[in-house]
Design an enzyme around this catalytic site. Structure first.
Site, PDB file in Angstrom:
ATOM      1  N   GLY A  34       0.863  -1.127  -0.091  1.00 26.42           N
ATOM      2  CA  GLY A  34       0.134  -0.112   0.092  1.00 26.42           C
ATOM      3  C   GLY A  34       0.995   1.251   0.310  1.00 26.42           C
ATOM      4  CE1 TYR A  35       3.616   2.810  -3.832  1.00 31.04           C
ATOM      5  CE2 TYR A  35       1.606   1.248  -4.310  1.00 31.04           C
ATOM      6  CZ  TYR A  35       2.993   1.606  -4.442  1.00 31.04           C
ATOM      7  OH  TYR A  35       3.756   0.871  -5.380  1.00 31.04           O
ATOM      8  CB  ILE A  36       2.087   6.289   3.556  1.00 33.53           C
ATOM      9  CG1 ILE A  36       2.022   4.915   4.307  1.00 33.53           C
ATOM     10  CG2 ILE A  36       2.070   7.646   4.236  1.00 33.53           C
ATOM     11  CD1 ILE A  36       3.273   4.863   5.445  1.00 33.53           C
TER      12      ILE A  36
ATOM     13  CD  GLU B 256      -2.341   7.766  -1.106  1.00 33.24           C
ATOM     14  OE1 GLU B 256      -2.107   7.508  -2.320  1.00 33.24           O
ATOM     15  OE2 GLU B 256      -1.859   8.682  -0.930  1.00 33.24           O
TER      16      GLU B 256
END
Length: 155
Positions: free
Chosen positions: A28-30, A82
């Protein structure tokens, strides 16, 4: 550290027979900002925090910093990411002196298969397997950060 990488679509499942290692990945992406992506990854029993800079004009080279973190920390940080965690199976295939990492995407990115190869320089020669298709190195829609926000099934 500068990462030099090329990406290709994969035209068949023939690569599976050539792979000796595969594992599941959740990432996942911060931050999906193209100037500085911040990624959390769970790969098998390991966790990673990775920061990537913007790619150069060819799309092959960019700054990458990666740090192994505990599996527990990675799983907790995935909860802060996100919307759009990516799930995929990665197959490693050795060809000559290089290793192709072939990602078979699941969920919202199902049916997408991308091969990546890391190089020492942008002009380095490498053996191209038969299952390697169109190069998509400089096409941002095939970047994982983009796929997390704009899944392949919605194209």
């Amino acid at each position: 550290m500068i990462e030099i990488e090329r990406k290709f679509l994969v035209t068949s499942n023939d690569f599976i027979n050539e792979s000796k290692v595969h594992f599941e990945i959740a990432q996942g992406y911060i931050s999906t900002n193209p100037d500085r992506t911040v990624r959390i990854r769970v790969k098998g029993d390991n966790g990673y925090l990775t920061i990537k800079g913007k790619g150069n004009e060819s799309g092959m080279s960019r700054f990458e910093w990666e740090k192994e973190i505990s599996l527990e920390d990675a799983k907790n940080l995935l909860q802060l990411c996100e919307i759009g965690v990516i799930h995929k199976t990665r197959y490693n295939i050795n060809k000559g002196k290089h290793t192709f990492e072939v990602d078979v995407f699941h969920g919202e990115n199902d049916k997408l298969i991308i091969a990546e190869i890391e190089l020492q320089n942008e002009q380095e020669f490498f053996e191209k397997p038969k299952w390697l298709g169109e190069e998509v190195t400089n096409n941002e829609k095939y970047y994982n950060a983009f796929l997390s926000q704009n899944p392949f099934k919605k194209w």
